[in-house]
Design a protein around this motif. Structure first.
Motif, PDB file in Angstrom:
ATOM      1  N   MET A   1      30.933  41.120  18.818  1.00 26.92           N
ATOM      2  CA  MET A   1      31.728  39.660  19.064  1.00 26.92           C
ATOM      3  C   MET A   1      31.740  39.878  20.329  1.00 26.92           C
ATOM      4  N   PHE A   2      31.857  38.722  21.393  1.00 30.34           N
ATOM      5  CA  PHE A   2      31.942  38.624  22.688  1.00 30.34           C
ATOM      6  C   PHE A   2      33.280  37.675  22.501  1.00 30.34           C
ATOM      7  N   VAL A   3      34.192  38.076  23.565  1.00 27.57           N
ATOM      8  CA  VAL A   3      35.960  37.402  24.106  1.00 27.57           C
ATOM      9  C   VAL A   3      35.448  37.155  24.895  1.00 27.57           C
ATOM     10  N   HIS A   4      35.778  35.719  25.443  1.00 21.02           N
ATOM     11  CA  HIS A   4      35.905  35.497  26.390  1.00 21.02           C
ATOM     12  C   HIS A   4      38.006  35.009  26.735  1.00 21.02           C
ATOM     13  N   ASN A   5      38.323  35.723  27.920  1.00 24.08           N
ATOM     14  CA  ASN A   5      39.477  35.510  28.718  1.00 24.08           C
ATOM     15  C   ASN A   5      39.624  34.440  29.638  1.00 24.08           C
ATOM     16  N   ASP A   6      39.375  32.926  29.287  1.00 21.05           N
ATOM     17  CA  ASP A   6      39.893  32.087  29.821  1.00 21.05           C
ATOM     18  C   ASP A   6      40.825  32.075  31.233  1.00 21.05           C
ATOM     19  N   ARG A   7      42.057  32.693  31.519  1.00 24.36           N
ATOM     20  CA  ARG A   7      43.026  32.735  32.243  1.00 24.36           C
ATOM     21  C   ARG A   7      42.727  34.626  33.119  1.00 24.36           C
ATOM     22  N   LEU A   8      41.437  35.148  32.488  1.00 18.34           N
ATOM     23  CA  LEU A   8      41.839  36.675  33.221  1.00 18.34           C
ATOM     24  C   LEU A   8      39.962  36.309  34.150  1.00 18.34           C
ATOM     25  N   VAL A   9      39.002  35.260  33.845  1.00 14.50           N
ATOM     26  CA  VAL A   9      38.113  34.848  34.203  1.00 14.50           C
ATOM     27  C   VAL A   9      38.329  34.197  35.977  1.00 14.50           C
ATOM     28  N   ASP A  10      39.872  33.064  35.181  1.00 21.25           N
ATOM     29  CA  ASP A  10      40.046  32.614  36.269  1.00 21.25           C
ATOM     30  C   ASP A  10      40.683  33.205  37.744  1.00 21.25           C
ATOM     31  N   ALA A  11      41.963  34.484  37.188  1.00 25.11           N
ATOM     32  CA  ALA A  11      42.396  35.342  37.659  1.00 25.11           C
ATOM     33  C   ALA A  11      41.713  36.297  38.653  1.00 25.11           C
ATOM     34  N   LEU A  12      40.395  36.646  38.116  1.00 24.47           N
ATOM     35  CA  LEU A  12      39.642  37.190  38.781  1.00 24.47           C
ATOM     36  C   LEU A  12      38.602  36.531  40.074  1.00 24.47           C
ATOM     37  N   HIS A  13      38.305  35.589  39.598  1.00 25.52           N
ATOM     38  CA  HIS A  13      37.579  34.268  40.749  1.00 25.52           C
ATOM     39  C   HIS A  13      38.511  33.906  41.778  1.00 25.52           C
ATOM     40  N   ASN A  14      39.532  33.513  41.672  1.00 28.99           N
ATOM     41  CA  ASN A  14      40.563  33.720  42.231  1.00 28.99           C
ATOM     42  C   ASN A  14      40.876  34.615  43.528  1.00 28.99           C
ATOM     43  N   GLN A  15      41.162  35.957  42.787  1.00 26.18           N
ATOM     44  CA  GLN A  15      41.127  37.389  43.693  1.00 26.18           C
ATOM     45  C   GLN A  15      39.621  37.503  44.603  1.00 26.18           C
ATOM     46  N   ALA A  16      38.214  36.955  43.785  1.00 29.52           N
ATOM     47  CA  ALA A  16      37.922  37.372  44.351  1.00 29.52           C
ATOM     48  C   ALA A  16      37.531  36.045  45.717  1.00 29.52           C
ATOM     49  N   HIS A  17      38.253  34.728  45.089  1.00 25.39           N
ATOM     50  CA  HIS A  17      37.934  34.028  46.313  1.00 25.39           C
ATOM     51  C   HIS A  17      38.995  34.235  48.127  1.00 25.39           C
ATOM     52  N   ALA A  18      39.662  35.263  47.377  1.00 17.60           N
ATOM     53  CA  ALA A  18      41.578  35.317  48.290  1.00 17.60           C
ATOM     54  C   ALA A  18      40.387  36.601  49.080  1.00 17.60           C
ATOM     55  N   ALA A  19      40.034  37.372  48.527  1.00 19.44           N
ATOM     56  CA  ALA A  19      39.396  38.550  49.238  1.00 19.44           C
ATOM     57  C   ALA A  19      37.953  38.200  50.106  1.00 19.44           C
ATOM     58  N   MET A  20      37.607  37.213  49.308  1.00 17.80           N
ATOM     59  CA  MET A  20      36.411  36.823  51.029  1.00 17.80           C
ATOM     60  C   MET A  20      36.626  36.119  51.821  1.00 17.80           C
ATOM     61  N   LEU A  21      38.028  35.488  51.166  1.00 18.62           N
ATOM     62  CA  LEU A  21      38.532  34.838  52.453  1.00 18.62           C
ATOM     63  C   LEU A  21      39.479  35.581  53.917  1.00 18.62           C
ATOM     64  N   HIS A  22      39.968  36.803  53.185  1.00 18.01           N
ATOM     65  CA  HIS A  22      41.003  37.522  54.069  1.00 18.01           C
ATOM     66  C   HIS A  22      40.413  39.080  54.234  1.00 18.01           C
ATOM     67  N   ASP A  23      39.022  39.460  53.667  1.00 14.06           N
ATOM     68  CA  ASP A  23      38.662  40.596  53.882  1.00 14.06           C
ATOM     69  C   ASP A  23      37.456  40.816  54.787  1.00 14.06           C
ATOM     70  N   PRO A  24      37.720  41.138  55.595  1.00 16.29           N
ATOM     71  CA  PRO A  24      35.996  41.037  56.094  1.00 16.29           C
ATOM     72  C   PRO A  24      34.952  41.855  56.241  1.00 16.29           C
ATOM     73  N   GLY A  25      35.151  43.062  55.050  1.00 22.91           N
ATOM     74  CA  GLY A  25      34.282  43.845  54.627  1.00 22.91           C
ATOM     75  C   GLY A  25      34.153  43.061  53.392  1.00 22.91           C
ATOM     76  N   ALA A  26      34.612  41.711  52.298  1.00 29.07           N
ATOM     77  CA  ALA A  26      34.656  41.322  51.698  1.00 29.07           C
ATOM     78  C   ALA A  26      33.426  40.110  51.989  1.00 29.07           C
ATOM     79  N   ARG A  27      34.745  39.735  53.026  1.00 30.24           N
ATOM     80  CA  ARG A  27      33.097  38.370  53.674  1.00 30.24           C
ATOM     81  C   ARG A  27      31.926  38.430  53.917  1.00 30.24           C
TER      82      ARG A  27
END
Length: 68
Positions: A1-27
């Motif tokens: 069974m696959f469980v999908h947590n929308d809030r967790l997915v959104d949080a990780l997406h936002n974290q990755a986006h923030a890292a991409m904007l503010h961390d030169p290595g991530a960018r």
């Protein structure tokens, strides 16, 4: 069974986006992924697990579930 947590997915997406904007290595890694013809969302999904801060929300979510 696959469980999908929308809030967790959104949080990780936002974290990755923030890292991409503010961390030169991530960018740089994001730009490398985009240069390989990867679309924006796929690149962010790839960036998320590879960035050190990506583990924090997962850890907090897991510890919150255990503590309750």
């Amino acid at each position: 069974m696959f469980v999908h947590n929308d809030r967790l997915v959104d949080a990780l997406h936002n974290q990755a986006h923030a890292a991409m904007l503010h961390d030169p290595g991530a960018r740089a890694y994001y730009q490398e992924l985009r240069s390989r013809e990867m679309n924006h969302n796929a690149a962010l999904r790839q960036l998320g697990p590879d960035h050190p801060l990506a583990r924090i929300p997962v850890f907090l979510t897991l510890t919150d579930q255990v503590a309750d």
